[in-house]
Scaffold this motif. Structure first.
Motif, mmCIF file in Angstrom:
data_model
loop_
_atom_site.group_PDB
_atom_site.id
_atom_site.type_symbol
_atom_site.label_atom_id
_atom_site.label_comp_id
_atom_site.label_asym_id
_atom_site.label_seq_id
_atom_site.Cartn_x
_atom_site.Cartn_y
_atom_site.Cartn_z
ATOM 1 N N GLY A 34 70.725 72.297 83.526
ATOM 2 C CA GLY A 34 71.252 71.055 84.080
ATOM 3 C C GLY A 34 70.179 70.075 84.493
ATOM 4 O O GLY A 34 70.466 68.900 84.747
ATOM 5 N N ASP A 35 68.904 70.559 84.557
ATOM 6 C CA ASP A 35 67.808 69.696 84.980
ATOM 7 C C ASP A 35 66.749 69.489 83.903
ATOM 8 O O ASP A 35 65.826 68.701 84.096
ATOM 9 N N TRP A 36 66.838 70.250 82.804
ATOM 10 C CA TRP A 36 65.822 70.188 81.763
ATOM 11 C C TRP A 36 66.478 69.944 80.400
ATOM 12 O O TRP A 36 67.586 70.394 80.157
ATOM 13 N N MET A 37 65.726 69.264 79.521
ATOM 14 C CA MET A 37 66.155 69.102 78.140
ATOM 15 C C MET A 37 65.182 69.831 77.224
ATOM 16 O O MET A 37 63.958 69.769 77.418
ATOM 17 N N SER A 38 65.708 70.512 76.224
ATOM 18 C CA SER A 38 64.895 71.144 75.188
ATOM 19 C C SER A 38 64.568 70.106 74.118
ATOM 20 O O SER A 38 65.469 69.501 73.536
ATOM 21 N N GLN A 39 63.284 69.912 73.871
ATOM 22 C CA GLN A 39 62.882 68.949 72.852
ATOM 23 C C GLN A 39 63.362 69.394 71.468
ATOM 24 O O GLN A 39 63.954 68.606 70.725
ATOM 25 N N TYR A 40 63.091 70.640 71.120
ATOM 26 C CA TYR A 40 63.566 71.148 69.829
ATOM 27 C C TYR A 40 65.090 71.202 69.791
ATOM 28 O O TYR A 40 65.703 70.972 68.740
ATOM 29 N N GLY A 41 65.686 71.479 70.930
ATOM 30 C CA GLY A 41 67.142 71.468 70.991
ATOM 31 C C GLY A 41 67.714 70.100 70.714
ATOM 32 O O GLY A 41 68.757 69.955 70.052
ATOM 33 N N SER A 42 67.034 69.055 71.195
ATOM 34 C CA SER A 42 67.500 67.682 70.923
ATOM 35 C C SER A 42 67.430 67.393 69.429
ATOM 36 O O SER A 42 68.293 66.708 68.874
ATOM 37 N N ARG A 43 66.391 67.919 68.780
ATOM 38 C CA ARG A 43 66.288 67.760 67.321
ATOM 39 C C ARG A 43 67.457 68.444 66.610
ATOM 40 O O ARG A 43 68.088 67.845 65.719
ATOM 41 N N ASP A 44 67.727 69.671 67.042
ATOM 42 C CA ASP A 44 68.792 70.431 66.366
ATOM 43 C C ASP A 44 70.159 69.794 66.585
ATOM 44 O O ASP A 44 70.987 69.729 65.661
ATOM 45 N N LYS A 45 70.416 69.321 67.794
ATOM 46 C CA LYS A 45 71.700 68.681 68.074
ATOM 47 C C LYS A 45 71.843 67.383 67.283
ATOM 48 O O LYS A 45 72.933 67.045 66.790
ATOM 49 N N ALA A 46 70.744 66.623 67.158
ATOM 50 C CA ALA A 46 70.793 65.388 66.370
ATOM 51 C C ALA A 46 71.063 65.706 64.897
ATOM 52 O O ALA A 46 71.849 65.021 64.229
ATOM 53 N N ASN A 47 70.427 66.752 64.387
ATOM 54 C CA ASN A 47 70.673 67.161 63.002
ATOM 55 C C ASN A 47 72.117 67.593 62.787
ATOM 56 O O ASN A 47 72.663 67.472 61.682
ATOM 57 N N ALA A 48 72.731 68.083 63.871
ATOM 58 C CA ALA A 48 74.131 68.520 63.779
ATOM 59 C C ALA A 48 75.113 67.374 63.976
ATOM 60 O O ALA A 48 76.330 67.583 63.924
ATOM 61 N N GLY A 49 74.593 66.159 64.228
ATOM 62 C CA GLY A 49 75.458 64.983 64.318
ATOM 63 C C GLY A 49 75.670 64.415 65.703
ATOM 64 O O GLY A 49 76.404 63.436 65.861
ATOM 65 N N SER A 50 75.037 64.971 66.738
ATOM 66 C CA SER A 50 75.213 64.450 68.101
ATOM 67 C C SER A 50 74.419 63.163 68.297
ATOM 68 O O SER A 50 73.281 63.037 67.812
ATOM 69 N N GLY A 51 75.001 62.232 69.033
ATOM 70 C CA GLY A 51 74.291 61.022 69.422
ATOM 71 C C GLY A 51 73.432 61.282 70.646
ATOM 72 O O GLY A 51 73.571 62.306 71.323
ATOM 73 N N TYR A 52 72.532 60.341 70.957
ATOM 74 C CA TYR A 52 71.590 60.579 72.048
ATOM 75 C C TYR A 52 72.281 60.748 73.398
ATOM 76 O O TYR A 52 71.847 61.561 74.228
ATOM 77 N N ALA A 53 73.372 59.999 73.643
ATOM 78 C CA ALA A 53 74.076 60.114 74.922
ATOM 79 C C ALA A 53 74.667 61.511 75.079
ATOM 80 O O ALA A 53 74.581 62.132 76.154
ATOM 81 N N ALA A 54 75.263 62.024 74.009
ATOM 82 C CA ALA A 54 75.830 63.375 74.055
ATOM 83 C C ALA A 54 74.745 64.418 74.249
ATOM 84 O O ALA A 54 74.931 65.411 74.967
ATOM 85 N N ILE A 55 73.601 64.206 73.621
ATOM 86 C CA ILE A 55 72.474 65.143 73.783
ATOM 87 C C ILE A 55 72.025 65.176 75.236
ATOM 88 O O ILE A 55 71.846 66.247 75.835
ATOM 89 N N LEU A 56 71.848 64.011 75.824
ATOM 90 C CA LEU A 56 71.397 63.942 77.217
ATOM 91 C C LEU A 56 72.397 64.625 78.149
ATOM 92 O O LEU A 56 72.012 65.397 79.039
#
Length: 314
Positions: A280-302
């Motif tokens: 809830g306090d940290w974001m995974s950098q590689y996770g953001s890449r994977d979620k974006a590749n799966a179609g998530s927008g930046y707001a949903a990733i955050l």
């Protein structure tokens, strides 16, 4: 920071040539007046001296100046009697006398940028080792000259104080320039655009938070908001890319808050890479890449990483 250009001749040779030839809280004050510059340090003026300890030729100013120029006859030069008379002031001053009623800040770079040294009203003194013979602009200051930048939880700061650890100095950097030269060092520029946008938001939010809250100082007593290393975020001037700048531009007017305050947005390469990870306090950098590749927008990733956040566009 802009690249400095070495002077082609030494101070000794320049002085000899001159003899032979005869020759936020920051506020912009009125420009220096050439007509009032007579080589005498009058009341109300800020004055440079060619030599240390207020010796040699002097150059007097009545206001801020962002660039002294580098060549005669258009440069601002030393006008008083003594060593250095006729030389351009830029990168040649060694001491000052501030006879104005305001603090005056001397900068390493033109455009009121880079490392700086403040001189209170009435102060005399030598430029420090960073600025001696490396002076490129000065600014009359109104208001506080302490640690704080401007900005608030609803307004971006215009600048941030970055401690350049290996250089052992503090640079005041335009805030957007700072973000532009952090993101490509924390996110891979070839990653999907939505991942870069999520990274842009995190980098911006982390810097924004510390610009508003930092009370840190170097061992020499200079205030700073962030370091240029992984202890804060990796800042390397000149590393901005087209892809990362596009992500920053696309999200620049969006802020990320929790409970009405700018979020100190932590992130790490993966959810297991950093000790002390708190969901809830940290974001995974590689996770953001994977979620974006799966179609998530930046707001949903955050929102999938940072709990309780609100994204607001201005």
């Amino acid at each position: 920071m802009s690249r400095r250009i070495a002077r082609p001749i030494s101070r000794f040779l320049a002085a000899a040539a001159a003899t032979v030839l005869g020759g936020t809280i920051l506020a912009t004050a009125s420009p220096a007046s050439a007509a009032a510059r007579d080589g005498v340090c009058d009341s109300g003026e800020f004055c440079y001296y060619y030599n240390s300890d207020n010796a040699g030729s002097l150059s007097d100013f009545t206001g801020s100046l962002s660039d002294y120029g580098t060549e005669q006859p258009s440069c601002y030069d030393f006008k008083g009697a003594g060593a250095g008379k006729g030389l351009c002031v830029k990168n040649e001053a060694a001491s000052v006398w501030n006879r104005s009623g305001q603090t005056v800040r001397v900068y390493y770079n033109s455009g009121y940028a880079g490392s700086y040294q403040d001189f209170a009203a009435g102060a005399k003194g030598n430029l420090n080792s960073t600025l001696k013979n490396q002076n490129a602009s000065h600014q009359f200051i109104t208001g506080s000259t302490g640690c704080k930048t401007d900005g608030s939880d609803t307004r971006l700061p215009t600048s941030i104080l970055v401690y350049r650890v290996s250089l052992n100095r503090v640079d005041r950097v335009a805030f957007k320039t700072y973000v532009q030269n952090v993101l490509p060092n924390e996110w891979v520029p070839s990653w999907p655009a939505e991942s870069l946008k999520a990274g842009a938001m995190a980098v911006k939010s982390f810097g924004w938070y510390w610009a508003l809250t930092s009370t840190r100082k170097t061992s020499g007593g200079q205030c700073y908001d962030v370091t240029d290393t992984t202890s804060s975020q990796v800042y390397r001037p000149g590393t901005a890319t087209t892809a990362t700048n596009s992500a920053i531009d696309a999200t620049w007017n969006t802020r990320m808050t929790r409970g009405g305050s700018i979020l100190e947005a932590h992130y790490c390469s993966t959810t297991t890479a950093c000790g002390g990870w708190v969901t809830g306090d940290w974001m995974s950098q590689y996770g953001s890449r994977d979620k974006a590749n799966a179609g998530s927008g930046y707001a949903a990733i955050l929102k999938s990483y940072y709990s309780g956040i609100v994204l607001t566009s201005s």
